[in-house]
Motif scaffolding. Sequence first.
Motif, PDB file in Angstrom:
ATOM      1  N   PHE A 209       0.834  -1.190   0.000  1.00 31.45           N
ATOM      2  CA  PHE A 209       0.000   0.000   0.000  1.00 31.45           C
ATOM      3  C   PHE A 209       0.874   1.249   0.000  1.00 31.45           C
ATOM      4  O   PHE A 209       1.809   1.318   0.793  1.00 31.45           O
ATOM      5  CB  PHE A 209      -0.889   0.003   1.254  1.00 31.45           C
ATOM      6  CG  PHE A 209      -1.837   1.170   1.280  1.00 31.45           C
ATOM      7  CD1 PHE A 209      -3.106   1.047   0.745  1.00 31.45           C
ATOM      8  CD2 PHE A 209      -1.447   2.391   1.820  1.00 31.45           C
ATOM      9  CE1 PHE A 209      -3.983   2.129   0.751  1.00 31.45           C
ATOM     10  CE2 PHE A 209      -2.317   3.470   1.824  1.00 31.45           C
ATOM     11  CZ  PHE A 209      -3.586   3.340   1.295  1.00 31.45           C
ATOM     12  N   THR A 224      -9.486  -3.024  -1.021  1.00 34.65           N
ATOM     13  CA  THR A 224      -9.857  -2.078   0.040  1.00 34.65           C
ATOM     14  C   THR A 224     -11.328  -1.683  -0.082  1.00 34.65           C
ATOM     15  O   THR A 224     -11.984  -1.456   0.931  1.00 34.65           O
ATOM     16  CB  THR A 224      -8.974  -0.803   0.071  1.00 34.65           C
ATOM     17  OG1 THR A 224      -8.973  -0.210  -1.213  1.00 34.65           O
ATOM     18  CG2 THR A 224      -7.565  -1.086   0.516  1.00 34.65           C
ATOM     19  N   ALA A 228     -13.546  -2.246   3.017  1.00 36.85           N
ATOM     20  CA  ALA A 228     -14.133  -1.045   3.628  1.00 36.85           C
ATOM     21  C   ALA A 228     -15.646  -1.171   3.734  1.00 36.85           C
ATOM     22  O   ALA A 228     -16.246  -0.738   4.724  1.00 36.85           O
ATOM     23  CB  ALA A 228     -13.752   0.199   2.816  1.00 36.85           C
ATOM     24  N   TRP A 260      -7.144  -7.002   4.574  1.00 33.09           N
ATOM     25  CA  TRP A 260      -7.442  -5.567   4.517  1.00 33.09           C
ATOM     26  C   TRP A 260      -8.476  -5.131   5.541  1.00 33.09           C
ATOM     27  O   TRP A 260      -8.763  -3.938   5.663  1.00 33.09           O
ATOM     28  CB  TRP A 260      -7.941  -5.192   3.111  1.00 33.09           C
ATOM     29  CG  TRP A 260      -6.895  -5.413   2.076  1.00 33.09           C
ATOM     30  CD1 TRP A 260      -6.749  -6.524   1.299  1.00 33.09           C
ATOM     31  CD2 TRP A 260      -5.821  -4.541   1.743  1.00 33.09           C
ATOM     32  NE1 TRP A 260      -5.646  -6.383   0.485  1.00 33.09           N
ATOM     33  CE2 TRP A 260      -5.066  -5.171   0.737  1.00 33.09           C
ATOM     34  CE3 TRP A 260      -5.428  -3.273   2.190  1.00 33.09           C
ATOM     35  CZ2 TRP A 260      -3.933  -4.582   0.179  1.00 33.09           C
ATOM     36  CZ3 TRP A 260      -4.302  -2.689   1.625  1.00 33.09           C
ATOM     37  CH2 TRP A 260      -3.563  -3.341   0.635  1.00 33.09           C
TER      38      TRP A 260
END
Length: 282
Positions: A209, A224, A228, A260
């Motif tokens: 990242f 992500t 997320a 993640w």
Amino acid sequence: MSQDPVESLCIGVDLGNTRVKCWALGAAADWQQGLSLADQQAIRSAAWLDRVMQWRDQLVHSLPIASAQPAVEWVIASVQATITGRFCDRITSHFPSDRFRVLSSADVPLRTRLPARQKIGIDRLLTSWVAWQNNRRGEPGPTIVADAGSALTIDWTGVEGEFRGGAILPGVQLQLQSLGEHIPALSAAVESIIQQHLSPQPATSVPSFPGMDTESAIAVGVYTSAAAAIDRFVQQVELESATRVQLWLTGGDAPRIAPWLKSQYRLEPDLMRDAINRLIYV
Ligand SMILES: Nc1ncnc2c1ncn2[C@@H]1O[C@H](COP(=O)(O)OP(=O)(O)OP(=O)(O)O)[C@@H](O)[C@H]1O
Ligand SMILES: CC(C)(CO)[C@@H](O)C(=O)NCCC(=O)O
Ligand SMILES: [K+]
């Protein structure tokens, strides 16, 4: 001498959007160990039905009782009605004495106040139910299942076993495909990521990242975004229920999304198998 079946065999089937997965259930689950017969075959391919029939033959021949003609029952959880029809027709034409049972949402003992229970995907209900059952033995709290298949589904089940609903978004592969198909400058990088996904080797590294080349920027983007969405869902349920939730992660892309996540999770690649097995045998 009687030719009656001496054993019965139950096969669980998860007919998803891209793949079909079949498992011997109950006691027979052990018989297939080491034979790697858990077939994972893309439904898109022309030969997938033949592959499943072959697998069924091999499985029966691997039974410990060589002379057995077991009574075979298929228990099918499907999100594709048309394909289920073809699947059952094929079973009947190859193995006329096999029985099958197609699960419907009414078979899943999970309450819900949602307006159209019959429209909720059987995979969402089954995985939510089995994860909720597992949670009851541990810390109480709302259950969330994130299933990272063709679609990514994230579903909330309350402490008392009430399915509350969830979120549905494009899965990782679908996100990649849409980038590749609609943005010519990204198609080569996408193709290379998809090939890595389909390779039998498990992913060796998590992309660094931030992404410093096209491929890793795409990978960071799609992983992500999936992670997320899950974290945000968890946060919202924790806010609304004022308790810690138990997050279960399943589906083909779950291992790639997991690194993640900020939320604590349990990774269970075969939550669908566990659910069908539990529904039939408990
Ligand atoms: N051999 C494979 N074939 C297809 N997808 C694979 C394979 N191996 C890993 N995958 C990954 O698994 C993902 C599909 O997950 P899964 O098998 O849980 O989905 P599915 O059963 O098609 O979807 P759903 O259950 O949502 O209908 C793909 O996005 C891909 O990245
Ligand atoms: C959302 C998918 C495609 C996930 O596999 C499946 O659960 C499904 O077809 N569901 C029907 C729509 C619904 O669950 O509301
Ligand atoms: K699924």
